[in-house]
Structure formats: structure tokens, C-alpha cells
Design a protein around this motif. Structure first.
Motif, short mmCIF file in Angstrom:
data_model
loop_
_atom_site.label_atom_id
_atom_site.label_comp_id
_atom_site.label_asym_id
_atom_site.label_seq_id
_atom_site.Cartn_x
_atom_site.Cartn_y
_atom_site.Cartn_z
N LEU A 53 22.27 29.31 47.18
CA LEU A 53 22.66 28.74 48.47
C LEU A 53 23.93 29.37 49.03
N PHE A 54 24.84 29.80 48.16
CA PHE A 54 26.11 30.34 48.61
C PHE A 54 26.42 31.63 47.85
N SER A 55 27.34 32.40 48.38
CA SER A 55 27.74 33.62 47.69
C SER A 55 28.54 33.26 46.45
N ILE A 56 28.50 34.15 45.46
CA ILE A 56 29.16 33.87 44.19
C ILE A 56 30.67 33.74 44.35
N ASP A 57 31.28 34.51 45.26
CA ASP A 57 32.73 34.43 45.43
C ASP A 57 33.16 33.08 45.98
N VAL A 58 32.41 32.53 46.92
CA VAL A 58 32.72 31.21 47.48
C VAL A 58 32.59 30.15 46.41
N ILE A 59 31.54 30.26 45.60
CA ILE A 59 31.30 29.27 44.55
C ILE A 59 32.41 29.29 43.52
N MET A 60 32.82 30.49 43.11
CA MET A 60 33.81 30.60 42.04
C MET A 60 35.15 30.00 42.43
N LYS A 61 35.47 30.01 43.72
CA LYS A 61 36.74 29.42 44.14
C LYS A 61 36.75 27.91 43.93
N SER A 62 35.58 27.29 43.94
CA SER A 62 35.49 25.84 43.78
C SER A 62 35.30 25.43 42.32
N TRP A 63 35.06 26.40 41.45
CA TRP A 63 34.81 26.07 40.05
C TRP A 63 36.07 25.56 39.36
N SER A 64 35.85 24.67 38.43
CA SER A 64 36.95 24.14 37.64
C SER A 64 37.48 25.22 36.71
N LYS A 65 38.78 25.19 36.47
CA LYS A 65 39.42 26.16 35.59
C LYS A 65 40.09 25.43 34.43
N ILE A 66 40.29 26.14 33.35
CA ILE A 66 41.03 25.58 32.23
C ILE A 66 42.48 26.06 32.33
N ASP A 67 43.41 25.16 32.10
CA ASP A 67 44.82 25.51 32.13
C ASP A 67 45.07 26.58 31.06
N PRO A 68 45.67 27.73 31.43
CA PRO A 68 45.91 28.80 30.44
C PRO A 68 46.70 28.33 29.22
N ARG A 69 47.61 27.39 29.41
CA ARG A 69 48.39 26.87 28.28
C ARG A 69 47.52 26.02 27.37
N HIS A 70 46.59 25.27 27.96
CA HIS A 70 45.66 24.50 27.14
C HIS A 70 44.75 25.44 26.35
N LEU A 71 44.31 26.51 27.00
CA LEU A 71 43.47 27.49 26.31
C LEU A 71 44.22 28.16 25.17
N ALA A 72 45.48 28.51 25.40
CA ALA A 72 46.28 29.14 24.35
C ALA A 72 46.43 28.21 23.15
N HIS A 73 46.71 26.92 23.42
CA HIS A 73 46.87 25.97 22.32
C HIS A 73 45.55 25.76 21.58
N LEU A 74 44.45 25.71 22.33
CA LEU A 74 43.14 25.56 21.70
C LEU A 74 42.84 26.75 20.80
N LEU A 75 43.05 27.97 21.30
CA LEU A 75 42.75 29.17 20.50
C LEU A 75 43.66 29.27 19.28
N SER A 76 44.88 28.81 19.41
CA SER A 76 45.80 28.87 18.26
C SER A 76 45.35 27.95 17.14
N ASN A 77 44.50 26.95 17.47
CA ASN A 77 43.96 26.05 16.45
C ASN A 77 42.73 26.64 15.77
N CYS A 78 42.11 27.62 16.43
CA CYS A 78 40.86 28.20 15.90
C CYS A 78 41.18 29.45 15.10
N THR A 79 41.70 29.27 13.93
CA THR A 79 42.23 30.39 13.15
C THR A 79 41.14 31.21 12.46
N SER A 80 39.91 30.68 12.41
CA SER A 80 38.85 31.37 11.66
C SER A 80 37.71 31.86 12.53
#
Length: 446
Positions: free
Chosen positions: A262-289
Motif C-alpha cells: 500500500l505504501f512505499s517502504i521508506d514511508v513505512i519505515m519512518k513509522s516503525w517502532s525502534k528499540i532504544d540503542p541503550r536498551h539494545l546495548a544492555h540486552l546484548l551485554s547480557n547475551c554473552t554466549s
């Protein structure tokens, strides 16, 4: 076999509905018995059979089912399922997964009977891709305490009752892609879980992940938020993942998948939810294996490389739209062997430095539409065996450093401009960069 023993066996078999005896005087009842037997076993066998023969126009069972559905309606099929749920109480495996449109037309759009809670010996239950008449699952699912695998990846937005915590034997849990807002599941008692897919902090409790000490595979579907997050010192936040055995992590956002047409991918991606980079960093730091990481549509920048597990061997990044070149971070991962980048870069340049990607064996670059120049230093990617470049229309040429990668065995170019292809063919300006590669494949180029 002695006559008395034979009579005893037949008597028991009749009690358990394992056998029907038809003598010549009663032969006329055979067709009725066959019909009854087919209707009783229909839900167990029909789906797989129809799907395996979906392209066979002479498939007799498919047309029998069409006739049954049209003549008796879905209500009859619903009653057959209720009969099964109330009488096949020793059933261990029930697979209602829908794979084809034809099967969906036959069995979709009906209410899952609450009688399913009578199948207390079930070990495996799949309702994948089903369409329900009512967008809620029965709370009687909580009676299935012997379940080890539960697959609820349905297309509809549904309400899942908070009864999963009672299924303490679960090993593999696949939650719906989209749940009703009122769905809130307690999963902290599922300490034997090995696989958890479509985990959302909106519908689940983040703190429950710490109790899943045996988790091997985790799929997170946004939104993913950490409450009371310490923004200054990531290390002071409580750990998220309790398992030391987690080897696969995927993070994605599924809500916008069905609106691409229905819409172009660029328009859609602007409305997509994002993960906070700091939350992602903390999550990855827990995944040591973890050794496998897949991220789709949820980030615009990577955390620093020291947040990533040193065991990472496979990374897949799709539609992440990085504003900066991700290579300087990724090339520092010591055990990375496979890297896939698809529609991930907003930059015009990409650079791989000497000694970068020491163990990388396969690299896929796809749909990097804005990429114009790729530089590779001598000594970079010393173990690369396979390189695939797909639909990178603005890339002017292959990097000069490619000629120094003597381990390269296959180069595949797909949907690239004719001018790019001409440069790499014998006699072309860049042929010297690839003449040492045993297999160079051009597919749909020019």
C-alpha cells in the motif's frame, strides 16, 4: 490364538473403538461405518494430506472436503473437532497448521472449542496460520499441562489468556505475532523453556526472562522497553537474560509487514517502532554466549563492538537504515563467519580495514541502494570464501583490495547494472580483481 483369548482381545478392542466387525448379514452397514470412521479421524489426517496434494487437480480427498464444507458448513467440521477433543483423550500430537489458501478456506474462520482442554496428554499443539472466528483463545488451554511445544503464530490479532504459566513442561513456545492489548502473560514459571518466539514487553513481563535459565533461542518482537532504566551506567541495570546457554537472538518489528503493497517502504519505515540503542546495548551485554544474531527494522545505529558476544558467528541485519558505516564495528568481532546486510545503509561509502573480519567466510550485500564506493584494505577478510552482491545499483566498481583475498571461491552478482558486469568480464577494467576467483556468477545483470 486360543478361542477364549481371541474373544477377550476382540472385546477389549471394541471397548477401545479399535475395531469394527462386519459380517455378511450386516454388510450394508459397512458404508455407514466407513463414513463414521472418516469423520472421526478427519481432523488428524486431512490437513497434511490436502497440503501435500494441493496441486493435484485429481486429489479426491480435497473435493470430498469441498463437498462436505459446502453441504454441511463449517459447523459440521467444528462438531467433528469437538468430538475428537472429547474422545481422543490419549492424543499426544495435534497439528492444525495451515500452509495453503485452499486449506485455509476449508478450516479457517472458526472458533477453537474449549473442549480442547480435555486433551490433557498433548505434548505438541500447533495452530499456526489459523484464522479464528473469534479473536480469543479459550482459557481451557491451561489444562494442557503436559505440553512441550505450543505454536500460536496466527495471522489475526488475538487475545491469549494468562494460563501459560501453568504449562511448566513447555520447551518451545511460539506466541502470536500480534496480541490484543489486554493480553498480559506471566511466563516466569516456564523454567524449562528452550525456545521463546515473539516475546513483547507490552504483552509479557520482562522480569520473567531471568527465570528461564535453560533458554537457547529468543525472538523479541517490538515494542521492547526496560522500566526504571539507568541511562548513565548500563552496568548498574539488573540483568535481563538468565540463561547462560542462549545461542540465538532475533529482534524484529512485525506490525508493518502486511502494508508493503500500500505504501512505499521508506514511508513505512519512518513509522516503525525502534528499540532504544541503550536498551539494545544492555540486552546484548547480557547475551554473552550467543552465536547468531538477527535484527530487522528496529535500529539506526549499532552499539559499540564490546557489547557484542565474542562468540558471534552469524549476523543478519535487514532494513536497519544505518546512518553511519556499520563495518568498523562489525569487523572487530573475532569469530564472525557469516554477515548479511540487506537494505541497511544510508551512507555512500563502506570501508573494511586491514585485519578486519579475521574469520569471515561469507558476505552478502543486498539492496544497498545508496552505496557508491566500497573500499577494502589489503589484509582485510583473509578467510572470505563467498561474496554476493545483489541490487546495489549505484556501486561503481568492486574494491581494489578484493584481488588480495586469495581464499575467495565464489562471487555472485545479481541484478547489477550491465556496466558493472562488463567491467568484471574478461577484458574489462576490473577483471584483474576477480580473475583468481574460480566461480563468478552473473544473474539477471544488465
Amino acid at each position: 490364538m486360543h478361542d477364549l483369548m481371541r474373544d477377550l482381545c476382540l472385546s477389549k478392542a471394541k471397548q477401545e473403538n479399535l475395531v469394527f466387525i462386519v459380517d455378511r448379514p450386516n454388510a450394508s452397514s459397512l458404508s455407514m461405518i466407513r463414513k463414521e470412521a472418516i469423520e472421526k479421524s478427519l481432523p488428524l489426517k486431512v490437513l497434511n494430506y490436502v497440503e501435500e496434494h494441493e496441486d493435484d487437480d485429481c486429489n479426491p480427498l480435497f473435493w470430498i472436503l469441498i463437498t462436505l464444507a459446502r453441504s454441511t458448513g463449517r459447523h459440521k467440521i467444528h462438531e467433528i473437532c469437538r468430538y475428537m477433543f472429547n474422545n481422543f483423550k490419549l492424543l499426544r500430537v495435534l497439528n492444525y497448521e495451515i500452509r495453503t489458501r485452499r486449506t485455509r478456506d476449508l478450516f479457517g474462520g472458526w472458533k477453537l472449542p474449549s473442549d480442547i482442554g480435555n486433551l490433557v496428554h498433548l505434548r505438541f499443539l500447533s495452530l499456526r496460520n489459523f484464522e479464528f472466528q473469534r479473536s480469543k483463545l479459550p482459557s481451557s488451554l491451561g489444562n494442557l499441562r503436559c505440553l512441550q511445544t505450543l505454536d500460536l503464530r496466527v495471522d489475526d490479532r488475538i487475545h491469549v489468556p494468562n494460563v501459560k504459566w501453568r504449562m511448566e513442561q513447555l520447551r518451545h513456545l511460539y506466541l502470536p505475532l500480534r496480541c490484543k492489548s489486554r493480553t498480559k502473560l506471566k511466563l516466569g514459571t516456564l523454567t524449562k523453556l528452550l525456545t521463546l518466539v515473539n516475546f513483547k514487553t507490552k504483552n509479557c513481563y520482562l522480569k520473567d526472562l531471568i527465570n528461564m535459565t535453560n533458554l537457547r533461542e529468543l525472538g523479541i518482537n517490538l515494542p521492547f522497553n526496560i522500566e526504571n532504566f539507568n541511562e548513565k551506567e548500563l552496568g548498574e541495570n539488573p540483568p535481563i537474560i538468565g540463561s547462560k546457554y542462549l545461542h540465538s537472538l532475533s529482534i524484529t518489528y512485525e506490525e508493518g509487514l502486511k502494508i508493503f503493497t500500500l505504501f512505499s517502504i521508506d514511508v513505512i519505515m519512518k513509522s516503525w517502532s525502534k528499540i532504544d540503542p541503550r536498551h539494545l546495548a544492555h540486552l546484548l551485554s547480557n547475551c554473552t554466549s550467543i552465536c547468531k544474531l538477527s535484527i530487522t527494522r528496529v535500529i539506526s545505529e549499532l552499539p559499540e563492538y564490546h557489547y557484542f558476544s565474542s562468540h558471534l558467528a552469524y549476523i543478519r541485519l535487514i532494513c536497519c537504515k544505518f546512518e553511519e558505516d556499520p563495518m568498523p564495528t562489525l569487523e572487530k568481532l573475532p569469530n564472525l563467519r557469516i554477515l548479511e546486510l540487506k537494505y541497511t545503509s544510508e551512507g555512500k561509502e563502506m570501508f573494511c580495514s586491514a585485519q578486519g573480519f579475521p574469520k569471515l567466510e561469507s558476505l552478502i550485500l543486498a539492496e544497498l541502494y545508496k552505496l557508491e564506493e566500497w573500499k577494502v584494505d589489503e589484509g582485510a577478510m583473509p578467510s572470505l570464501q563467498r561474496l554476493e552482491i545483489e541490487e546495489c545499483g549505484n556501486l561503481k566498481m568492486l574494491p581494489e583490495g578484493l584481488r588480495f583475498i586469495t581464499t575467495l571461491k565464489e562471487l555472485k552478482l545479481e541484478l547489477m547494472p550491465k556496466a558493472f558486469k562488463d567491467r568484471l568480464e574478461e577484458g574489462g577494467e576490473d577483471f584483474c580483481k576477480v580473475k583468481h576467483v574460480p566461480s563468478v556468477i552473473f544473474q539477471k545483470c544488465g
